[in-house]
Write a protein that holds these residues in place. Structure first.
Motif, PDB file in Angstrom:
ATOM      1  N   ALA B  45       0.858  -1.182   0.000  1.00 44.96           N
ATOM      2  CA  ALA B  45       0.000   0.000   0.000  1.00 44.96           C
ATOM      3  C   ALA B  45       0.895   1.232   0.000  1.00 44.96           C
ATOM      4  CB  ALA B  45      -0.904  -0.008   1.225  1.00 44.96           C
ATOM      5  N   ALA B  46       0.796   2.034  -1.047  1.00 46.88           N
ATOM      6  CA  ALA B  46       1.597   3.247  -1.127  1.00 46.88           C
ATOM      7  C   ALA B  46       0.777   4.430  -0.614  1.00 46.88           C
ATOM      8  CB  ALA B  46       2.028   3.494  -2.560  1.00 46.88           C
ATOM      9  N   VAL B  47       1.416   5.238   0.192  1.00 44.93           N
ATOM     10  CA  VAL B  47       0.764   6.445   0.708  1.00 44.93           C
ATOM     11  C   VAL B  47       1.238   7.629  -0.129  1.00 44.93           C
ATOM     12  CG1 VAL B  47       0.480   7.973   2.687  1.00 44.93           C
ATOM     13  CG2 VAL B  47       0.646   5.488   3.025  1.00 44.93           C
ATOM     14  N   ILE B  48       0.284   8.287  -0.784  1.00 50.53           N
ATOM     15  CA  ILE B  48       0.643   9.409  -1.650  1.00 50.53           C
ATOM     16  C   ILE B  48       0.000  10.673  -1.100  1.00 50.53           C
ATOM     17  CG2 ILE B  48       0.478  10.344  -3.987  1.00 50.53           C
ATOM     18  CD1 ILE B  48       0.125   7.242  -4.760  1.00 50.53           C
ATOM     19  N   GLN B  49       0.851  11.621  -0.716  1.00 49.86           N
ATOM     20  CA  GLN B  49       0.326  12.873  -0.167  1.00 49.86           C
ATOM     21  C   GLN B  49       0.715  14.019  -1.093  1.00 49.86           C
ATOM     22  OE1 GLN B  49       2.156  11.892   3.714  1.00 49.86           O
ATOM     23  NE2 GLN B  49       0.280  12.713   4.600  1.00 49.86           N
ATOM     24  N   ASN B  50      -0.254  14.829  -1.444  1.00 47.35           N
ATOM     25  CA  ASN B  50      -0.044  15.962  -2.341  1.00 47.35           C
ATOM     26  C   ASN B  50       0.705  15.553  -3.606  1.00 47.35           C
ATOM     27  OD1 ASN B  50      -1.220  17.846  -0.458  1.00 47.35           O
ATOM     28  ND2 ASN B  50       0.676  17.632   0.715  1.00 47.35           N
ATOM     29  N   GLY B  51       0.429  14.363  -4.088  1.00 51.93           N
ATOM     30  CA  GLY B  51       0.995  13.939  -5.364  1.00 51.93           C
ATOM     31  C   GLY B  51       2.327  13.215  -5.278  1.00 51.93           C
ATOM     32  N   ILE B  67      -1.388   8.577   9.621  1.00 51.15           N
ATOM     33  CA  ILE B  67      -0.836   9.401   8.550  1.00 51.15           C
ATOM     34  C   ILE B  67      -1.005  10.865   8.932  1.00 51.15           C
ATOM     35  CG2 ILE B  67      -1.051  10.060   6.128  1.00 51.15           C
ATOM     36  CD1 ILE B  67      -2.181   7.159   5.715  1.00 51.15           C
ATOM     37  N   ALA B  68       0.109  11.577   8.912  1.00 51.84           N
ATOM     38  CA  ALA B  68       0.077  12.974   9.343  1.00 51.84           C
ATOM     39  C   ALA B  68       0.267  13.903   8.155  1.00 51.84           C
ATOM     40  CB  ALA B  68       1.165  13.221  10.373  1.00 51.84           C
ATOM     41  N   ASP B  69      -0.439  15.015   8.201  1.00 52.52           N
ATOM     42  CA  ASP B  69      -0.238  16.074   7.219  1.00 52.52           C
ATOM     43  C   ASP B  69       0.456  17.200   7.971  1.00 52.52           C
ATOM     44  OD1 ASP B  69      -0.342  17.731   5.060  1.00 52.52           O
ATOM     45  OD2 ASP B  69      -2.443  18.264   5.312  1.00 52.52           O
ATOM     46  N   GLY B  70       1.778  17.258   7.850  1.00 50.66           N
ATOM     47  CA  GLY B  70       2.546  18.188   8.677  1.00 50.66           C
ATOM     48  C   GLY B  70       2.625  17.650  10.093  1.00 50.66           C
ATOM     49  N   GLU B  71       2.077  18.397  11.041  1.00 55.75           N
ATOM     50  CA  GLU B  71       2.157  17.987  12.446  1.00 55.75           C
ATOM     51  C   GLU B  71       0.961  17.137  12.871  1.00 55.75           C
ATOM     52  OE1 GLU B  71       4.736  19.454  15.078  1.00 55.75           O
ATOM     53  OE2 GLU B  71       5.564  18.933  13.107  1.00 55.75           O
ATOM     54  N   THR B  72      -0.209  17.445  12.309  1.00 56.89           N
ATOM     55  CA  THR B  72      -1.419  16.807  12.800  1.00 56.89           C
ATOM     56  C   THR B  72      -1.709  15.500  12.073  1.00 56.89           C
ATOM     57  OG1 THR B  72      -2.562  18.315  11.320  1.00 56.89           O
ATOM     58  CG2 THR B  72      -2.672  18.818  13.672  1.00 56.89           C
ATOM     59  N   VAL B  73      -2.101  14.501  12.854  1.00 57.56           N
ATOM     60  CA  VAL B  73      -2.487  13.220  12.274  1.00 57.56           C
ATOM     61  C   VAL B  73      -3.898  13.355  11.709  1.00 57.56           C
ATOM     62  CG1 VAL B  73      -3.021  10.809  12.769  1.00 57.56           C
ATOM     63  CG2 VAL B  73      -1.019  11.877  13.799  1.00 57.56           C
ATOM     64  N   THR B  90     -10.095  12.673   9.835  1.00 58.68           N
ATOM     65  CA  THR B  90     -10.630  13.860  10.523  1.00 58.68           C
ATOM     66  C   THR B  90     -11.516  14.718   9.612  1.00 58.68           C
ATOM     67  OG1 THR B  90      -8.630  15.048   9.930  1.00 58.68           O
ATOM     68  CG2 THR B  90      -8.687  14.051  12.119  1.00 58.68           C
ATOM     69  N   CYS B  91     -11.647  14.301   8.349  1.00 55.82           N
ATOM     70  CA  CYS B  91     -12.447  15.122   7.434  1.00 55.82           C
ATOM     71  C   CYS B  91     -13.944  14.933   7.713  1.00 55.82           C
ATOM     72  CB  CYS B  91     -12.136  14.738   5.985  1.00 55.82           C
ATOM     73  SG  CYS B  91     -12.395  12.998   5.651  1.00 55.82           S
ATOM     74  N   PRO B  92     -14.760  15.902   7.309  1.00 53.91           N
ATOM     75  CA  PRO B  92     -16.189  15.792   7.600  1.00 53.91           C
ATOM     76  C   PRO B  92     -16.933  14.758   6.740  1.00 53.91           C
ATOM     77  CG  PRO B  92     -15.718  17.836   6.418  1.00 53.91           C
ATOM     78  CD  PRO B  92     -14.401  17.211   6.745  1.00 53.91           C
ATOM     79  N   CYS B 111      -8.687  10.348  -0.243  1.00 58.52           N
ATOM     80  CA  CYS B 111      -9.197  11.275   0.759  1.00 58.52           C
ATOM     81  C   CYS B 111      -8.967  12.685   0.207  1.00 58.52           C
ATOM     82  CB  CYS B 111      -8.482  11.090   2.087  1.00 58.52           C
ATOM     83  SG  CYS B 111      -9.049  12.223   3.355  1.00 58.52           S
ATOM     84  N   LEU B 112      -9.967  13.214  -0.450  1.00 59.21           N
ATOM     85  CA  LEU B 112      -9.804  14.513  -1.112  1.00 59.21           C
ATOM     86  C   LEU B 112      -9.461  15.659  -0.170  1.00 59.21           C
ATOM     87  CD1 LEU B 112     -12.518  14.576  -3.902  1.00 59.21           C
ATOM     88  CD2 LEU B 112     -10.063  14.399  -4.151  1.00 59.21           C
ATOM     89  N   PRO B 113     -10.138  15.783   0.972  1.00 57.90           N
ATOM     90  CA  PRO B 113      -9.862  16.946   1.828  1.00 57.90           C
ATOM     91  C   PRO B 113      -8.397  17.027   2.264  1.00 57.90           C
ATOM     92  CG  PRO B 113     -11.838  15.826   2.551  1.00 57.90           C
ATOM     93  CD  PRO B 113     -11.216  14.955   1.518  1.00 57.90           C
ATOM     94  N   HIS B 114      -7.743  15.866   2.419  1.00 53.84           N
ATOM     95  CA  HIS B 114      -6.350  15.881   2.868  1.00 53.84           C
ATOM     96  C   HIS B 114      -5.371  15.625   1.725  1.00 53.84           C
ATOM     97  CE1 HIS B 114      -8.348  14.660   6.854  1.00 53.84           C
ATOM     98  NE2 HIS B 114      -8.137  15.955   6.848  1.00 53.84           N
ATOM     99  N   GLU B 115      -5.893  15.644   0.503  1.00 51.25           N
ATOM    100  CA  GLU B 115      -5.079  15.357  -0.687  1.00 51.25           C
ATOM    101  C   GLU B 115      -4.213  14.115  -0.489  1.00 51.25           C
ATOM    102  OE1 GLU B 115      -3.305  18.359  -2.960  1.00 51.25           O
ATOM    103  OE2 GLU B 115      -4.812  19.854  -2.485  1.00 51.25           O
ATOM    104  N   LEU B 116      -4.884  13.063  -0.061  1.00 51.45           N
ATOM    105  CA  LEU B 116      -4.205  11.822   0.275  1.00 51.45           C
ATOM    106  C   LEU B 116      -4.766  10.678  -0.562  1.00 51.45           C
ATOM    107  CD1 LEU B 116      -2.533  10.029   2.325  1.00 51.45           C
ATOM    108  CD2 LEU B 116      -4.608   9.980   3.687  1.00 51.45           C
TER     109      LEU B 116
END
Lengths: 167, 132
Positions: B45-51, B67-73, B90-92, B111-116
């Motif tokens: 499973a590859a984790v792709i963040q912001n491309g 999986i964290a985006d910067g500091e926040t998981v 954490t997205c709505p 996960c669109l809101p986190h670009e993940l």
């Protein structure tokens, strides 16, 4: 519609209806949880109706106001990009198909539904830089077709009864 | 003359509608067939963040990956029984959480809101077939 003021008021009313339909759709539970993000496209009933009752101009104007209002009320710039791409492509293809005069409202609506999905997937591919999600189009084409059939019939009925009521 | 045209047109349109529908179903069937025939069982499973890919995890190991985006998981990816799924986000909209578990190469959870994007890939990092 004979008088311009009346028409503007009517189009405003139509915009309000599309917003309500978008809201109703947003609060309904997901249709199919295995493949998330699938929607009926209820607001397209109004867009389809406007396209047939008036022309491309009126449908595009109401669609644009609706997209901006939804983005301001419930969304953000990102969701606006998705919805503009979807709605734009969808309306574009529907105008072209209607012009050929070879398909009924249902046929036009089916194609509109599929292209709505296509627009959103293309934006998603750009934003996420992941071509693989293009595979979603296979299942989204099927669901878009089903939604398009239902929306097409609904739009046809709206057109028919409003014509009868001389609106 | 006019009336004749109006009477003939709906039938022709209905026929065209059905042709359109048949064409769509055929195209979907062909694409679905090609897709199912060509896809391989994925191993990672590859984790792709912001491309850009940030990590790759083996599907044969049971694990929970925050999986964290910067500091926040923002998301919790879980690998169990050789399949990957998003347990928390954490997205709505929770669309990624509702997505069914994935295990075949090319399958994704978005996960669109986190670009993940979680993408299933066949190979280990840096293996030749990674460059697809």
């Amino acid at each position: 519609m004979e008088n311009k003021t009346k028409k503007v008021a009517f189009l405003g009313l139509c915009t309000a209806v599309t917003l309500i339909l978008a809201y109703v759709e947003a609060i309904l539970p997901p249709l199919w949880s295995a493949v998330p993000g699938i929607k009926m496209g209820l607001p397209n009933i109004m867009i389809l109706f406007l396209l047939y009752r008036f022309s491309f101009k009126e449908a595009a104007a109401v669609s644009l106001v609706r997209l901006l209002a939804v983005a301001l009320l419930f969304g953000n710039i990102m969701t606006l990009a998705y919805s503009v791409a979807g709605a734009g492509l969808s309306l574009g293809i529907m105008v072209l198909l209607k012009k050929t005069d070879r398909f009924s409202m249902v046929g036009v609506s089916i194609t509109g539904g599929i292209f709505h999905n296509l627009g959103q997937i293309l934006v998603a591919m750009l934003v996420l830089e992941t071509a693989e999600i293009g595979y979603y189009m296979i299942i989204l084409t099927l669901t878009g077709t089903v939604a398009g059939i239902l929306v097409g019939f609904a739009g046809f009925l709206v057109l028919k009864y409003l014509k009868k009521a001389k609106i | 003359m006019r009336k004749e045209l109006n009477q003939a047109a709906p039938q022709k349109r209905r026929r065209n509608d059905l042709l359109l529908l048949a064409g769509i179903l055929l195209a979907v069937a062909v694409f679905a067939l090609v897709y199912t025939l060509t896809r391989k069982e994925g191993g990672y499973a590859a984790v792709i963040q912001n491309g850009t890919e940030t990590a790759r995890y083996s599907l044969s190991e049971e694990q929970e990956i925050p999986i964290a985006d910067g500091e926040t998981v923002t998301n919790l990816l879980v690998i169990r029984d050789g399949k990957a799924y998003m347990a928390e986000a954490t997205c709505p909209d929770q669309i990624c959480v509702e997505h069914r578990p994935v295990s075949k190469a090319g399958e994704t959870i978005v996960c669109l809101p986190h670009e993940l994007v979680i993408k299933i890939v066949a190979s280990e990092p840096d293996a030749p077939d990674m460059v697809v």
